[in-house]
Design a protein around this motif. Structure first.
Motif: not given
Ligand SMILES: NC(=O)c1ccc[n+]([C@@H]2O[C@H](COP(=O)([O-])OP(=O)(O)OC[C@H]3O[C@@H](n4cnc5c(N)ncnc54)[C@H](OP(=O)(O)O)[C@@H]3O)[C@@H](O)[C@H]2O)c1
Length: 239
Positions: A16, A18-20, A37, A63, A65-66, A91, A93, A114-115, A140, A187
């Motif tokens: 929903s 960021g990266i996902g 999800a 959902a 997912l934890s 993805n 986390g 979670l992750k 991811i 990042s």
């Molecule tokens: N951004 C970076 O610089 C970076 C760098 C390295 C790795 N990563 C990894 O890339 C992945 C995505 O990061 P992002 O920066 O795109 O994060 P983000 O923008 O915070 O998006 C996180 C996504 O996960 C969902 N989510 C969070 N908690 C959840 C739960 N309990 N159940 C189901 N869905 C859940 C969120 O939706 P809801 O909150 O609505 O549930 C959202 O869709 C992560 O695993 C992160 O560790 C990111």
């Protein structure tokens, strides 16, 4: 770009934001059916309306997912709706940063719960379905898997575990015909990272640019992937 994915089906956890969201959008653009999800129903609907189009179906699954059962339910819903499954992107986390001595058992359990555990549970439920299509799993992880950082003990440890899980499942996948790979993003300016910049601004009384530059210096990188990568989606190809 035509990746020859038309008619195939994918699950993207945390699709929903960021990266996902960017991954889900690209897969839909390539003509895949995509199940996304996350917990926030309205944000899922917003993304669905952005990325759905002719020749592709978008399933939203609200959902947490934890929660153990939520992962199998997601896989079942996607497999039933699409009749097949070719790709799972693990993805979702979120791990707490901070001083190691201040982080609690609960913080660690939540980060891994979670992750890592969603990746374990979704992969386990999806495996037999992926075997039928010689499908693929992408985990991811994150560059923190390889570069330990005092402020990122939970996230780095979870990401290292994700890489080990990836290799172990890839080994099994040789026999079962399922490909398993991981990506370590650096990042990327998503909601999560924007929040981190705001925290650094508040904590050290810095302007946005100074906080951003401080984070670059700490990470020893020249720049972060611009927000536009995730914030603005590429135009749809002509149908
Ligand atoms: N951004 C970076 O610089 C970076 C760098 C390295 C790795 N990563 C990894 O890339 C992945 C995505 O990061 P992002 O920066 O795109 O994060 P983000 O923008 O915070 O998006 C996180 C996504 O996960 C969902 N989510 C969070 N908690 C959840 C739960 N309990 N159940 C189901 N869905 C859940 C969120 O939706 P809801 O909150 O609505 O549930 C959202 O869709 C992560 O695993 C992160 O560790 C990111």
């Amino acid at each position: 770009m035509d990746l020859d994915l038309r008619g195939q089906a994918a699950i993207v956890t945390g699709g929903s934001r960021g990266i996902g969201r960017a991954i889900a959008a690209r897969l839909a653009q390539e003509g895949m059916d995509v199940a996304i999800a996350a917990r926030d129903a309205r944000q899922l609907q917003r993304v669905k309306s952005e990325i759905e189009g002719p020749g592709r179906r978008i399933l939203t699954q609200v959902a947490d997912l934890s929660e153990a059962g939520a992962c199998a339910t997601l896989v079942l819903a996607a497999a039933e709706a699409f009749g097949r499954l070719d790709l799972v992107v693990n993805n979702a986390g979120a791990t707490k940063r901070g001083d190691f001595l201040q982080l609690t058992d609960e913080d660690w359990a939540t980060g891994f719960g979670l992750k890592l555990m969603a990746a374990v549970r979704v992969s386990r439920a999806a495996w037999p379905v992926l075997m039928r299509t010689n499908g693929s799993i992408i985990n991811i992880a994150g560059v923190g898997a390889r570069t330990g950082n005092a402020e990122f003990t939970i996230g780095g440890s979870v990401n290292s575990a994700m890489l080990n899980l990836t290799k172990a499942l890839a080994d099994r996948g040789v026999k079962d015909g399922v490909r398993v790979n991981a990506i370590n993003p650096g990042s990327i300016v998503t909601d999560r990272l924007t929040l981190r910049i705001e925290r650094v601004m508040a904590e050290h009384k810095l302007s946005h640019d100074d906080a951003y530059n401080r984070m670059l210096a700490d990470a020893r990188i020249p720049k972060m992937m611009p927000a536009v990568f995730c914030a603005s989606l590429p135009p749809w190809p002509k149908e």
